[in-house]
Each structure stands twice: as C-alpha cells, then as structure tokens.
Design a protein around this motif. Structure first.
Motif, short mmCIF file in Angstrom:
data_model
loop_
_atom_site.label_atom_id
_atom_site.label_comp_id
_atom_site.label_asym_id
_atom_site.label_seq_id
_atom_site.Cartn_x
_atom_site.Cartn_y
_atom_site.Cartn_z
N THR A 290 -3.31 7.38 -6.02
CA THR A 290 -3.89 5.96 -6.14
C THR A 290 -4.44 5.86 -4.88
O THR A 290 -5.82 5.31 -4.64
CB THR A 290 -2.99 4.84 -6.37
OG1 THR A 290 -2.72 5.03 -7.73
CG2 THR A 290 -4.05 3.61 -6.72
N ARG A 291 -3.93 5.74 -3.74
CA ARG A 291 -4.35 5.56 -2.39
C ARG A 291 -5.45 6.33 -2.05
O ARG A 291 -6.59 6.19 -1.41
CB ARG A 291 -3.15 5.83 -1.16
CG ARG A 291 -2.00 4.67 -1.53
CD ARG A 291 -1.05 4.70 -0.26
NE ARG A 291 -0.73 6.11 0.16
CZ ARG A 291 0.53 6.52 -0.13
NH1 ARG A 291 1.47 6.01 -1.16
NH2 ARG A 291 0.81 7.76 0.27
N LYS B 133 0.46 8.34 -3.91
CA LYS B 133 -0.50 9.21 -3.22
C LYS B 133 -1.91 9.23 -3.90
O LYS B 133 -2.95 9.29 -3.03
CB LYS B 133 0.16 10.38 -2.70
CG LYS B 133 -0.69 11.31 -1.54
CD LYS B 133 0.17 12.24 -0.99
CE LYS B 133 -0.47 13.14 0.10
NZ LYS B 133 0.09 13.99 0.36
N ALA C 132 -7.90 -3.86 -5.47
CA ALA C 132 -7.06 -3.59 -4.23
C ALA C 132 -7.35 -4.63 -2.95
O ALA C 132 -6.43 -4.96 -2.62
CB ALA C 132 -7.40 -2.05 -3.66
N TRP D 203 0.88 -1.02 0.13
CA TRP D 203 0.05 -0.25 0.12
C TRP D 203 0.82 1.28 0.02
O TRP D 203 0.77 2.24 -0.68
CB TRP D 203 -0.87 0.06 1.29
CG TRP D 203 -1.85 1.19 1.26
CD1 TRP D 203 -1.82 2.20 2.35
CD2 TRP D 203 -3.08 1.36 0.44
NE1 TRP D 203 -2.88 3.03 1.88
CE2 TRP D 203 -3.66 2.57 0.93
CE3 TRP D 203 -3.64 0.71 -0.45
CZ2 TRP D 203 -4.82 2.95 0.66
CZ3 TRP D 203 -4.73 1.28 -1.12
CH2 TRP D 203 -5.33 2.37 -0.51
#
Length: 335
Positions: free
Chosen positions: A143-144, A141, A263, A136
């Motif tokens: 994408t998160r 940043k 994810a 993760w």
C-alpha cells in the motif's frame, strides 16, 4: 447533551437534521420525543412519521442520507432514555429505526423487548495513532509503495499535482466538482449515486456552508494543473473524521487518485487530533486497505396488529435484497 455525550454523531446534530427537514422532509410530520427526569430533559428522540402503503411509519429524522442515528441522551441516561422511547413507540402502529450502532442502548433495549432487529450494514473505521508516521508504518508495504508510485506517475504523465482542502471561497467550485465526479463514476455502473436528486444536492450545498462555518467540513481536493480531478467529502466532529462520499475522474482511474487523496485525508485527521477515521456504512473493498476495524449497524423494527407479520416479511425481503446488491457491486458476498 450533544456536546457532552461522545456517542452522539454528526448526523444527529440540529444543523444536519434541520436541513434534512427543510430539503428532504416533504410529506413527513415531526415527532420529537423528550424524556424527562424530575422535570429535567435527559433525552431526545428526533423522529418523523410518514404515510406508506402499509400505513404510518415512524423513523429517525435524517433517515436515508444519514449514516449513524439514534437517541440523544445525557451521560448515564442512555438505557433509561432508550427504554422510554421504545415503550412509547410500542404504543404506535409501526416503527422502523435505521442505522443504529451495534451495542448502542437502543439496540440492546429493542432486542430485550422482542423487536425485530436485523444486521443492516458494515461500517469500517480506523483507530488513529498520535502521529502520521506511526500510522503510515502500520500499512502494508504494498500500500505504501502504491501510494508513492501513484503520485509520481500522476506528476510524470499528467502534470502538477496539488492536494489541498477547499477554503470558503473555493467551496462552491469544489462541491460542484464533487457532484459531477461522483455521479459520473456511478453512472458507469448504471446507478444514480448519492447526489442523484436536486433536493439532495441542494441539501449538501447548504449543509457544506454551515459545516464550513462551524469548522466541521474538510472538502479535500486533488488538482492536476489547477483542475479538480478528485474530491473527498469529509467531516470532523468530536475528534472523529467521517468520510461521507467521494468522487474522481473515471477516465483517470488507473492513477489511484482516490487512494492518494484518502491518505491525505487521514494524515490531516491525525494532525488535527482526530482519534478515529470513520469510513461509515458500506462494505466496499477499498476501505480494507487502510487496516480498519468493523462495526455493524442494526435496523430495529416494531409493528403490531395485522401489520406485524407483513412488516416482518418486508424487512426480511429488503435485507436479502440489499445483500444481493452489495454482492453484485463488490463481487463478493455479505461476509
């Protein structure tokens, strides 16, 4: 050999290939080669022959719906088995071997023997760390943030969001949802999708049952207020997770359900000890947000006599056509 050789893929297992023959092998004739050393079998090449407009052609069993094919060899025998198989194939009129991993023994041998070997498709894959937190943190940043925002937006605007993996009792419902959602999305592009034919769907129904029983299937679902809105069709085999196909409700595309569910699938793969998450063939842009490496698949062809020139031209034409189609679908060139 299948159990001890890490190069063998899920698509080379007896379970996959035997069901391919049952549901999709009509009009084919099996040609399974066994390579022996001192009376001991050290290699197998599961092939079939089919009559085409250009005569009989030999291909791997499973060609068409399979994403990684080739010889099955005992450890240490890959090159010898590939050489023996290539020598036998050169005694035939025509061989057309798809979905060979770049660098595999069969590719190296075919190139050395002067076969026509072309670049077929890119296959992105992710090397997984030991923990989800480590992976993760490796993502951008943006994408998160987008994944977290999409989950919150779905909950706020659509209702309760539930991510899960289908159990044996949930399997029929989830498979039918996969067929429907995948096909609906592809028909928006005026294309049939991966489950277009009844025989293909029946293959996957039976395969999913077998894979579930063997512990290979991970059919991940995203439900909104109990209704399935996205499905990922994933297999775990030999510490490798294979993302085969997926589907999501096209009218809800702005909620990035596919990204959220991917994810979840990667997290499950890490937690279950997988070391690779394989996106398989296809150069779709969404795969690159997961920071993958890229492996190529190759296509190796052999033909002799009057067929050789015509077959070489056909392969060149099919390769160019395929890359033009990819550019149309994804809005970019082959690179």
């Amino acid at each position: 050999m299948q159990a001890v050789n890490p190069q063998v893929s899920l698509f080379q297992t007896w379970e996959w290939v035997s069901l391919w023959w049952k549901h999709l092998g009509k009009g084919t004739e099996a040609r399974v080669l066994c390579v022996q050393d001192g009376g001991e079998t050290v290699g197998i090449a599961p092939l079939y022959t089919r009559r085409t407009a250009m005569g009989k052609v030999l291909r791997w069993a499973g060609t068409g719906i399979s994403d990684r094919l080739g010889i099955i060899a005992a450890c240490g025998y890959d090159h010898a088995v590939a050489g023996a198989v290539a020598e036998w194939l050169e005694s035939q009129r025509c061989a057309d071997l798809h979905q060979l991993a770049e660098g595999s023994a069969m590719v190296r041998v075919a190139e050395a023997r002067g076969w026509q070997v072309v670049w077929q498709e890119k296959c992105p894959y992710v090397l997984l760390p030991e923990t989800w937190e480590a992976y993760w943190g490796s993502l951008s940043k943006k994408t998160r943030f987008n994944i977290g925002y999409a989950q919150r937006q779905m909950t706020r605007e659509l209702g309760e969001v539930h991510l899960d993996t289908a159990s044996e009792t949930e399997l029929p419902e989830a498979m039918e949802a996969l067929f429907a959602l995948h096909t609906r999305r592809w028909r928006q592009r005026w294309l049939p999708g991966g489950f277009y034919h009844p025989c293909v769907r029946q293959f996957h129904r039976e395969w999913a049952t077998v894979a579930q029983r063997n512990g290979w299937l991970r059919l991940h679902t995203l439900r909104i207020d109990g209704a399935i809105r996205a499905v990922l069709y994933v297999f775990h085999f030999g510490r490798r997770a294979y993302y085969y196909l997926g589907g999501f409700e096209p009218s809800l595309a702005r909620y990035s359900m596919g990204t959220v569910l991917t994810a979840y699938a990667i997290r499950r793969a890490i937690e279950e000890g997988c070391v690779v998450f394989d996106f398989l063939r296809g150069d779709e842009p969404y795969k690159y947000r997961w920071k993958p490496q890229v492996q190529w698949h190759r296509r190796a062809c052999w033909a002799q006599g009057t067929l050789a020139w015509a077959w070489r031209k056909r392969v060149d034409w099919e390769t160019r056509l395929w890359w033009r189609l990819q550019a149309r679908l994804h809005g970019k060139g082959a690179s």
